[in-house]
Design an enzyme around this catalytic site. Sequence first.
Site, PDB file in Angstrom:
ATOM      1  CD  GLN A   1     -19.809  17.005  30.273  1.00  0.00           C
ATOM      2  OE1 GLN A   1     -18.963  17.169  30.224  1.00  0.00           O
ATOM      3  NE2 GLN A   1     -20.128  16.671  28.830  1.00  0.00           N
TER       4      GLN A   1
ATOM      5  N   GLY B   1     -30.365   1.612  11.878  1.00  0.00           N
ATOM      6  CA  GLY B   1     -30.097  -0.086  11.405  1.00  0.00           C
ATOM      7  C   GLY B   1     -28.830  -0.210  10.784  1.00  0.00           C
ATOM      8  N   GLY B   2     -28.429  -0.176   9.349  1.00  0.00           N
ATOM      9  CA  GLY B   2     -27.484  -0.762   8.273  1.00  0.00           C
ATOM     10  C   GLY B   2     -26.929  -1.805   8.631  1.00  0.00           C
ATOM     11  CD1 TRP B   3     -23.406  -6.553   7.448  1.00  0.00           C
ATOM     12  CD2 TRP B   3     -25.026  -6.530   5.205  1.00  0.00           C
ATOM     13  NE1 TRP B   3     -23.676  -8.087   6.362  1.00  0.00           N
ATOM     14  CE2 TRP B   3     -23.921  -7.737   5.332  1.00  0.00           C
ATOM     15  CE3 TRP B   3     -25.517  -5.936   4.445  1.00  0.00           C
ATOM     16  CZ2 TRP B   3     -24.227  -8.721   4.404  1.00  0.00           C
ATOM     17  CZ3 TRP B   3     -25.552  -6.360   3.542  1.00  0.00           C
ATOM     18  CH2 TRP B   3     -25.431  -8.209   3.366  1.00  0.00           C
TER      19      TRP B   3
ATOM     20  CD  GLU C   1     -27.247  -1.555   4.292  1.00  0.00           C
ATOM     21  OE1 GLU C   1     -26.623  -2.304   4.041  1.00  0.00           O
ATOM     22  OE2 GLU C   1     -27.199  -0.547   4.849  1.00  0.00           O
TER      23      GLU C   1
ATOM     24  CE1 TYR D   1     -22.118   2.662  -0.353  1.00  0.00           C
ATOM     25  CE2 TYR D   1     -22.153   4.871  -1.305  1.00  0.00           C
ATOM     26  CZ  TYR D   1     -22.162   3.754  -0.207  1.00  0.00           C
ATOM     27  OH  TYR D   1     -22.941   3.745   0.486  1.00  0.00           O
TER      28      TYR D   1
ATOM     29  CD1 TRP E   1     -19.335   3.599   3.646  1.00  0.00           C
ATOM     30  CD2 TRP E   1     -20.579   4.461   5.070  1.00  0.00           C
ATOM     31  NE1 TRP E   1     -18.858   2.862   4.862  1.00  0.00           N
ATOM     32  CE2 TRP E   1     -19.830   3.387   5.378  1.00  0.00           C
ATOM     33  CE3 TRP E   1     -22.316   4.905   5.204  1.00  0.00           C
ATOM     34  CZ2 TRP E   1     -20.241   2.779   6.986  1.00  0.00           C
ATOM     35  CZ3 TRP E   1     -22.157   4.378   6.527  1.00  0.00           C
ATOM     36  CH2 TRP E   1     -21.332   3.470   7.402  1.00  0.00           C
TER      37      TRP E   1
END
Length: 444
Positions: free
Chosen positions: A118, A144-146, A201, A276, A422
């Site tokens: 598929q 992205g992200g850390w 970040e 947080y 998160w």
Amino acid sequence: MSARKWRAATLLTGLVAAAATVAVPPAQAHQPDRGHGHDHGSQVRTVGYFIQWGIYARDYHAANLVTSGTAARLTHLNYAFGSLDEQGNCVSADAWADFQRPVPAEQSVDGVADVAGQPVSGNLNQLRKLKVKYPNLKVHISLGGWSGSKYFSNAALTPQSRANHVKSCLDGWLKGTIAGTDANGKGLAAGIIDGVDLDWEWPASTAGAPGNVVRPEDKVNFTALVKEYRTQLDKFPGRHKPELTAYLPANSREIDKGFEVSKVFKYLDFGTVQGYDLHGAWDLETNQQSALRTPKGDPTPAPGYSTEVTIDSYLSRGAPRNKLVLGVPFFGRGWTGVTNANRGLFQKATAAAPGKWEAGGEDYKELKAKVGKDGFKIYRDDRAGFSWIFNGTTFWTYDDPTEMRRKARYIKDRCLGGAMIWSLDADTADGELIKSLHRELTSR
């Protein structure tokens, strides 16, 4: 969170700058929205991060969003994370998870297994099925992200690099070419992703992951990057224009280093604000990680770290309140070797508390199971708005349903744009936290 984003705090470096945070004046409390016309006004959003790698050891799948009742309570789902190569082009961080893995029937949103050959399998096909089941749900690709922000500075560096980056991301994720193209050149994953969430970040800051490319001009370049996104998104084909959002830091030092707040929000539909990791095992003593207000007796220099300090920081810098979406944690932060005094709060510790996925971090569902066992008792600070458990040597601070309801009331009282989570996999199997949060957010 796993090794991707719990580390996103980097708050420990900004104590002096935090003390300079300006309180928002009363006259600003109900300012009309300023900024781009795509904003949805008074809509209260519920945004949840679904982590790409959760399908592995965590055994958390898109189907769990259905069985837990989570998907029905979301307005937006951020799929985390897409990656950038050294030239700043968008690429898949894990092609197997994104679109190659055959999903068995028991892990499928509609109970139907993927079949060999598929066009698209994996998480993207499950997100497509999720949108069929919940047609009002918007799915964004979070970039992205850390551990994925290394090359954002390269992407944002010049007008040409910005244009190339944005085109590659819109082609790859929104037009669906990330999973390949058909005989007519159409992206195989077209129509799954509705918008882009920028998770750099952090611009112009060395407080991000080691090895990130950092330049002093990142701050102005981030503004130019979101402007380029808005320009290309406004030209994107289709009746409904894609949304643009960004994940933003709590620490006023990182805000001022990397973000021209009032300019950036002109181009964003909304921004999700870190609420947080205000404290954690990187500190030498226990504290709250997500309190609404700075607790009495907090040894952190005034004004301390809290939701209120962070939100007021953005408002005082020109962010429209209905575009501020408050991040709430479905995880906790912990220490061990804690001095047995003051119910464990503001006490010296020797190490990060052992966690299932990382030292010093633990999912809500795991922390809930500790209460009443091995000497753990739950405590609250109702004025500051946070909770913790302590057994004489180990201390965990986290948000339970009571604190989620408190956060939701704060969001409504301050006329903010909603809540961001998160991350969704840390909730109980029956969605205990999101049910509490959503019920209060949508109540009158």
